[in-house]
Design a protein around this motif. Structure first.
Motif, PDB file in Angstrom:
ATOM      1  N   ASN A   1       0.803  -1.226   0.000  1.00 39.34           N
ATOM      2  CA  ASN A   1       0.000   0.000   0.000  1.00 39.34           C
ATOM      3  C   ASN A   1       0.837   1.277   0.000  1.00 39.34           C
ATOM      4  O   ASN A   1       0.280   2.375  -0.022  1.00 39.34           O
ATOM      5  N   GLY A   2       2.160   1.133   0.006  1.00 36.84           N
ATOM      6  CA  GLY A   2       3.004   2.309   0.182  1.00 36.84           C
ATOM      7  C   GLY A   2       3.712   2.784  -1.072  1.00 36.84           C
ATOM      8  O   GLY A   2       3.343   2.455  -2.196  1.00 36.84           O
ATOM      9  N   TRP A   3       4.765   3.544  -0.847  1.00 41.79           N
ATOM     10  CA  TRP A   3       5.577   4.170  -1.881  1.00 41.79           C
ATOM     11  C   TRP A   3       6.198   3.131  -2.797  1.00 41.79           C
ATOM     12  O   TRP A   3       6.639   2.071  -2.363  1.00 41.79           O
ATOM     13  N   LYS A   4       6.259   3.434  -4.086  1.00 43.42           N
ATOM     14  CA  LYS A   4       6.883   2.531  -5.047  1.00 43.42           C
ATOM     15  C   LYS A   4       7.987   3.276  -5.805  1.00 43.42           C
ATOM     16  O   LYS A   4       7.805   4.436  -6.210  1.00 43.42           O
ATOM     17  N   PRO A   5       9.119   2.633  -6.034  1.00 41.99           N
ATOM     18  CA  PRO A   5      10.250   3.325  -6.671  1.00 41.99           C
ATOM     19  C   PRO A   5      10.024   3.672  -8.134  1.00 41.99           C
ATOM     20  O   PRO A   5      10.769   4.488  -8.682  1.00 41.99           O
ATOM     21  N   TRP A   6       9.044   3.083  -8.775  1.00 42.83           N
ATOM     22  CA  TRP A   6       8.778   3.397 -10.186  1.00 42.83           C
ATOM     23  C   TRP A   6       7.642   4.406 -10.358  1.00 42.83           C
ATOM     24  O   TRP A   6       7.286   4.757 -11.472  1.00 42.83           O
ATOM     25  N   ASP A   7       7.076   4.890  -9.232  1.00 39.95           N
ATOM     26  CA  ASP A   7       5.987   5.871  -9.285  1.00 39.95           C
ATOM     27  C   ASP A   7       6.566   7.246  -9.613  1.00 39.95           C
ATOM     28  O   ASP A   7       7.263   7.845  -8.806  1.00 39.95           O
ATOM     29  N   THR A   8       6.284   7.742 -10.801  1.00 39.75           N
ATOM     30  CA  THR A   8       6.840   9.022 -11.242  1.00 39.75           C
ATOM     31  C   THR A   8       6.100  10.220 -10.662  1.00 39.75           C
ATOM     32  O   THR A   8       6.589  11.352 -10.766  1.00 39.75           O
TER      33      THR A   8
END
Length: 501
Positions: free
Chosen positions: A179-186
């Protein structure tokens, strides 16, 4: 017929003479937060770095390259200031203010300025983090970046960080990751700020520089500095997918918490340490290492683009390529996450040199400082090394003419940590809490067996304590080991004027 052959031979000899006297180009590629172990060719970690591997195969690797230390939490600040001024850590500390760095620039004493005086056209892109404007000291400067991308915020609070960032104290568990932050989320910016990943921008700039250099007669000096693999460790999803968690091995020296973490400044109040939850968990460490490896592999692909462009430019044969980093990173080793410690994973970096007459596929085990590249490049360029430059040129070592370089390696972090490494031994002191560590790094490369309390090594402890004190004196270390708090406060340089950058 003979006459024509003679003319051709003379012409060929003239061309060779010109080639031999032509100044070499210097391509300096600099990473951030890159531990010595992260090159796939070293066969320490399961990580994909084919283009960096090619540098290992094509040149000489210095297997024991170190950063000398830091006087604040942003270790990269001290490392880069040392690199660009040539001064050891405590001389740099006194010079690392806006007004004093401005005086360095005005005096033409910075690395790139010295290369320019030697006849080089100078280029810079990427992470800078030095208290001077790149445009004042490089002929061409593009997309100079701050120490790290701007973070993304959310309301709330957490121990040590208020308000809490998306990218901190994570992941608590698999549900939190889902449910949290993703490294590919621009959408959260970071490395994606501006619309293109910063590592790709650095490579684009380097390709532009190489194209521009082809239009000029002067040799070039390129300072190509990636922000990777610094956090937030963002990379395209296909790179994350290359490292499923079952591919990530838990570090041999993983522990949930480091014994002295609060006393040495690596507790919850340290920004880097707050990236992962306390205590460290196997799941959290594997996720952080997954994202670290992915960002490194993504950077490696951008370096591949640069190397290909250099080859296609026709200038590769007369170019020295140097790859290193400002310091390493723990990412879960010893219960630590950041670089603010004296273990090899954080103070030791990869260091490869490729170029004319450099032995291929060889290793040099002499201990060096990464900042030695500054005087090395000057000597390769045929330029004088100023008296104020304290680091040593590697040229003799590269030519096999010198057996030793430094007798011992020194390390420091603020007033809280000191280190000496000599031969097979490393001694770490924690002056503010009287803690000590002793490791035989030859038999124990991951520094897992502390021998400091073993009576068998009492003489070695005494020898290294004395060696560290002597080295501290030689380097003008401002720390009084008997009064580390007061002496450190007195040592701070004047910061009465606003920093230049």
């Amino acid at each position: 017929m003979f006459k024509h052959l003679l003319i051709a031979a003379v012409a060929a000899a003239s061309i060779c003479a010109v080639a031999e006297t032509e100044k070499p180009n210097i391509l300096f590629i600099f990473a951030d937060d890159l531990s010595y172990e992260t090159i796939g060719a070293f066969d320490i970690l399961d990580i994909d770095t084919p283009h960096l591997d090619s540098l290992v195969e094509a040149g000489t690797t210095f297997t024991h390259a170190y950063n000398m230390g830091a006087y604040n939490g942003a270790v990269c600040v001290a490392s880069r200031a040392m690199l660009n001024t040539g001064r050891f850590v405590w001389g740099t500390y006194q010079h690392d203010t806006g007004p004093k760095m401005k005086a360095e620039v005005e005096g033409g004493r910075m690395w790139s300025q010295l290369m320019n005086k030697a006849g080089y056209r100078t280029y810079m892109t990427g992470k800078w983090h030095v208290k001077a404007q790149p445009s004042d000291i490089f002929d061409v400067a593009a997309n100079d970046r701050p120490g790290m991308p701007r973070d993304f915020w959310r309301q709330g609070s957490a121990d040590g960080i208020k308000p809490k960032h998306y990218g901190y104290f994570r992941p608590v568990d698999e549900e939190d990751y889902k449910n949290g932050w993703k490294p590919w989320d621009t959408s959260n910016g970071g490395f994606w700020e501006g619309g293109k990943h910063w590592s790709e921008v650095v490579a684009d700039d380097a390709l532009d520089f190489i194209a521009d250099a082809k239009e000029h007669e002067e040799p070039f000096f390129m300072y190509v500095a990636f922000n990777a693999a610094h956090d937030p460790r963002q990379a395209p999803k296909e790179y994350i997918d290359r490292y499923p968690l079952d591919r990530i091995k838990l570090p041999e020296n993983f522990v949930p918490a480091y014994k002295y973490q609060d006393e040495i400044g690596c507790g919850k109040s340290l920004r880097d340490a707050a990236l992962a939850p306390f205590p460290r968990t196997e799941f959290a460490v594997k996720v952080h290492r997954q994202e670290y490896f992915a960002l490194i592999t993504h950077m490696d692909d951008q370096i591949g683009r640069i190397l290909q462009a250099l080859e296609e430019s026709g200038k590769a044969d007369n170019t020295y390529i140097v790859f290193t980093a400002d310091h390493g990173l723990a990412v879960g080793r010893h219960g630590l996450i950041g670089k603010q410690n004296m273990y090899d994973h954080s103070v030791r970096v990869p260091f490869m040199v490729v170029g004319p007459n450099i032995d291929k596929g060889t290793e040099n085990t002499n201990p060096i400082y990464l900042q030695d590249i500054m005087p090395t490049s000057l000597e390769l360029a045929g330029a004088p090394i100023p008296d104020y430059v304290e680091f040593k040129s590697l040229k003799a070592l590269l030519e096999g003419k010198k057996a030793e370089h430094y007798d011992s390696i020194y390390g420091a972090y603020k007033n809280q940590q000191r280190m000496i490494q000599k031969g097979d031994w490393k001694y770490i002191a924690y002056p503010t809490c009287d803690g000590e560590r002793l490791y035989n790094i030859k038999s124990d490369p991951f520094e897992m067996k502390d021998l400091s309390t073993n009576p068998e090594y009492a003489a070695k402890m005494k020898e290294l304590r004395s060696g560290l004190l002597a080295l501290s004196t030689d380097l003008n270390d401002p720390l009084d080991y008997n009064d580390p708090v007061t002496s450190w406060k007195k040592a701070a340089p004047s910061k009465s004027k606003k920093a230049a950058h």
